[in-house]
Enzyme design. Structure first.
Site, mmCIF file in Angstrom:
data_model
loop_
_atom_site.group_PDB
_atom_site.id
_atom_site.type_symbol
_atom_site.label_atom_id
_atom_site.label_comp_id
_atom_site.label_asym_id
_atom_site.label_seq_id
_atom_site.Cartn_x
_atom_site.Cartn_y
_atom_site.Cartn_z
ATOM 1 N N ASN A 269 30.308 27.556 -62.869
ATOM 2 C CA ASN A 269 29.432 29.035 -62.356
ATOM 3 C C ASN A 269 29.461 28.860 -61.203
ATOM 4 O O ASN A 269 29.627 27.961 -60.533
ATOM 5 C CB ASN A 269 28.160 29.135 -62.997
ATOM 6 N N CYS A 271 27.176 27.954 -58.280
ATOM 7 C CA CYS A 271 26.858 26.496 -57.414
ATOM 8 C C CYS A 271 27.532 24.988 -58.718
ATOM 9 O O CYS A 271 27.025 24.272 -57.605
ATOM 10 C CB CYS A 271 25.502 26.950 -57.822
ATOM 11 N N GLU A 273 27.532 23.760 -61.230
ATOM 12 C CA GLU A 273 26.262 22.470 -61.990
ATOM 13 C C GLU A 273 27.060 23.343 -63.324
ATOM 14 O O GLU A 273 25.982 22.652 -64.271
ATOM 15 C CB GLU A 273 24.815 23.487 -61.740
HETATM 16 P P1 ADP Z 1 17.479 30.535 -59.220
HETATM 17 O O1 ADP Z 1 16.483 29.236 -58.007
HETATM 18 O O2 ADP Z 1 16.695 31.637 -58.300
HETATM 19 O O3 ADP Z 1 16.935 30.610 -60.599
HETATM 20 P P2 ADP Z 1 19.633 28.276 -58.713
HETATM 21 O O4 ADP Z 1 19.347 28.425 -57.035
HETATM 22 O O5 ADP Z 1 18.865 27.784 -59.479
HETATM 23 O O6 ADP Z 1 19.039 29.841 -58.850
HETATM 24 O O7 ADP Z 1 21.156 28.599 -59.033
HETATM 25 C C1 ADP Z 1 21.387 29.085 -59.820
HETATM 26 C C2 ADP Z 1 22.865 29.655 -60.676
HETATM 27 O O8 ADP Z 1 22.345 30.888 -60.244
HETATM 28 C C3 ADP Z 1 23.628 29.532 -59.220
HETATM 29 O O9 ADP Z 1 24.305 28.228 -60.190
HETATM 30 C C4 ADP Z 1 24.889 31.108 -59.658
HETATM 31 O O10 ADP Z 1 25.153 30.919 -61.610
HETATM 32 C C5 ADP Z 1 23.635 31.455 -59.510
HETATM 33 N N1 ADP Z 1 23.066 32.196 -58.412
HETATM 34 C C6 ADP Z 1 22.134 31.674 -57.833
HETATM 35 N N2 ADP Z 1 22.123 33.175 -56.411
HETATM 36 C C7 ADP Z 1 22.698 34.060 -56.783
HETATM 37 C C8 ADP Z 1 22.976 34.626 -56.347
HETATM 38 N N3 ADP Z 1 22.508 35.790 -54.762
HETATM 39 N N4 ADP Z 1 23.585 36.048 -57.159
HETATM 40 C C9 ADP Z 1 24.583 35.878 -58.065
HETATM 41 N N5 ADP Z 1 23.722 34.494 -58.722
HETATM 42 C C10 ADP Z 1 23.267 33.639 -58.285
#
Ligand code: ADP
Length: 571
Positions: A269, A271, A273
């Site tokens: 995905n 980021c 992970e």
């Molecule tokens: P959150 O804290 O908002 O739940 P994270 O920072 O833990 O999100 O990111 C987890 C995953 O969510 C990322 O690896 C990506 O797959 C998705 N993600 C994060 N930000 C975005 C975004 N702006 N648009 C789409 N997907 C996102």
């Protein structure tokens, strides 16, 4: 509820349900109630009405107490018309015009629902290869990445989130040099994180200073050779330049692929992970470690009993999410329900360490990281086994490694360490397993909003120890770090270390410690000081390789104009 101002601001802007005029239809408690009720409803056919109520209450309490939060799409969309609850998707890209544009369409649908997408561009024929149907020549993976990027820009997440993508190219693709340098300019391909898909063969060639083969994906022909060290150095140079590309170790992802019969893992995905098979989605959730402490005779220690019950409830929660989720495509529905992957991780790790008076950059913290993640891994696996007894194993179980091992689980994977970019703001804790970024700083959240923050754990200690003053906090904010502030006791300077006080090898070792007990992968940015050299970057890459990380992303302070976190700006 005990929410920070920043948390309330973020929730109001993007998470709480609103009517068509933008008036709020719920408060934060209402949001958690909506999410708890929707997610609990997956148990309807298994339990009595009374039990269902108590499951809902369990889920609700866990979120309202900020002990556990599911990923953003679950908070935003559960119990609402969209109903798409996963953060992570991987889509395949076929080497045909129809295939490429079909994937762009599918990615747009996912972005609209708040999910992020990862793709491997490795199957696309290289630039200049011939196209039979038209007699023309192909324009290559990077040119198509730009189309994906433009589509993402246009969709802008339908008002919830900006789109996020991961683009991966195998290191043996003939266009690898163009790919490695495609984000050299900060303003290019901004809706993508990019990573080079590294193979063991390549790493061996780097070690032995050899050439390796470039292979045309659509014909399987060897069409060239590259000096492995030159390519490695180019990756290092670009990463030093502005943090991109990262690298991922493809063979390692596939070594841990629990359903190899279903296909090869070619991407993660956005980021990094969550490695996934094509058309697979995953929902994540994070336990707030900062809340997993108890005080015995006034002394803090890890509350393993609380951690255990939180893990079990969280696994139950995330497993339910799979059932109530509305998937954007039938293929994704089938794959995701078929493997039932979930990704339970942690946030607030640095805050927990501060409360325990353990410096992040110490062997004690590495030991504790392993102990805690080992515990979470074991308990989450046990919880998944218990769910399998009640509700059955995941449908593709027979195609998995668990069958031979005789382990009956409901979820093909249970653990992932997410960045928790927004979740950590909602919970008011340090993000993921990252060290404190600064003791006080300004955070750019969601597009262009700026928020000022002082680390709450530090604030409390400063008050207890009697050196707190607004004036001092302002001076600290200018620097970020508290190193060298004479009025602050040395032990506090050691404990409240920030990302740039920590040498890169501690960053990598921490990532490796968590990876050791994580099914999927670990999101971590190895933050380097601005003065860091290319050799520092190369060393970090090697250490990640040697310590069994699944990939690595580095960022050298100030090397990109637009930074998410900025030290030294006071409003
Ligand atoms: P959150 O804290 O908002 O739940 P994270 O920072 O833990 O999100 O990111 C987890 C995953 O969510 C990322 O690896 C990506 O797959 C998705 N993600 C994060 N930000 C975005 C975004 N702006 N648009 C789409 N997907 C996102």
């Amino acid at each position: 509820m005990n929410l920070t101002e920043n948390a309330i601001k973020v929730l109001k802007k993007r998470y709480l349900a609103k009517d068509e005029n933008g008036n709020l239809l719920e408060d934060p408690e209402g949001m958690f109630r909506r999410v708890a009720r929707t997610v609990a409803s997956a148990d309807k056919e298994y339990v009595s009405e009374e039990e269902l109520k108590s499951i809902e209450q369990e889920f609700y309490d866990m979120m309202v107490n900020l002990d556990f939060l599911p990923n953003s799409p679950t908070l935003m969309n559960a119990g609402r018309p969209l109903g798409q609850l996963s953060a992570c998707f991987v889509l395949p890209i076929e080497d045909t015009m129809e295939g490429i544009f079909e994937t762009i369409k599918n990615a747009a649908l996912i972005h609209k629902s708040g999910g992020g997408t990862g793709f491997s561009f490795s199957r696309l024929r290289p630039k200049g290869a011939s196209v039979n149907s038209t007699g023309g020549v192909a324009s290559g993976p990077v040119s198509f990445m730009k189309v994906f990027n433009a589509a993402t820009e246009a969709v802008k997440q339908g008002g919830t989130r900006r789109g996020a993508n991961m683009g991966i190219l195998r290191v043996d693709h003939p266009d690898i040099v163009e790919f490695i340098t495609c984000k050299k300019n900060n303003a290019d391909i901004t809706n993508f994180n990019i990573s080079v898909g590294i193979t063991e063969e390549f790493m061996n060639a780097v070690e032995n200073n050899e050439y390796y083969n470039l292979v045309e994906p659509h014909t399987g022909k060897i069409v060239g050779k590259q000096n492995a060290r030159e390519i490695f150095d180019l990756i290092v140079d670009m990463a030093w330049n502005n943090g991109e590309p990262g690298i991922i170790f493809l063979d390692r992802l596939n070594k841990d692929n629990v359903t190899p019969e279903l296909g090869e893992i070619e991407s993660t995905n956005p980021c990094g992970e969550q490695p996934l098979l094509p058309y697979e989605a995953c929902n994540l959730g994070s336990i707030n470690l900062s809340n997993m402490l108890k005080y015995v005779d006034g002394k803090p220690e890890v509350d393993f009993a609380k951690l255990r019950t939180t893990v079990w409830k969280a696994v139950h929660f995330l497993d339910n999410v799979i059932d109530v989720n509305k998937y954007p495509l039938p293929e994704i529905d089938k794959m995701t329900r078929g493997t039932r992957k979930i990704g339970l991780g942690v946030m607030g790790w640095a805050d927990m360490l501060c409360k325990l008076n353990i410096p992040y950059n110490s062997q004690s913290s590495i030991d504790l990281a392993e102990k805690i993640m080992h515990f979470i891994q074991d308990e989450s696996r046990k919880a998944s086994m218990e769910l399998a007894e009640k509700k059955g194993v995941f449908p593709y179980y027979d195609k998995s490694i668990y069958k031979n091992l005789g382990i009956r689980v409901r979820n093909a994977t249970t653990t992932t360490i997410a960045p928790t970019g927004t979740l950590s703001i909602i919970a008011g804790v340090s993000s993921g397993i990252e060290p404190l970024f600064a003791i006080s700083y300004i955070r750019n959240v969601m597009d262009n909003d700026e928020l000022v923050e002082v680390n709450p754990v530090f604030k409390q200690v400063a008050k207890e120890e009697g050196f707190y003053s607004d004036e001092l906090m302002r001076r600290i904010a200018k620097k970020g770090s508290i190193r060298g502030f004479d009025e602050i006791p040395e032990w506090i300077q050691d404990v409240f270390v920030t990302a740039h006080d920590i040498s890169p090898d501690w960053h990598v070792r921490m990532q490796a410690a968590f990876q050791k007990y994580t099914d999927n992968a670990v999101s971590k940015t190895v933050n380097l000081r601005n003065e860091a050299t290319r050799k520092d970057v190369a060393d970090a890459f090697w250490l990640a390789y040697k310590t069994n990380c699944k990939g690595i992303t580095i960022y050298r302070d100030g090397s990109r104009d637009l930074q998410v976190l900025n030290i030294g700006k006071v409003k």
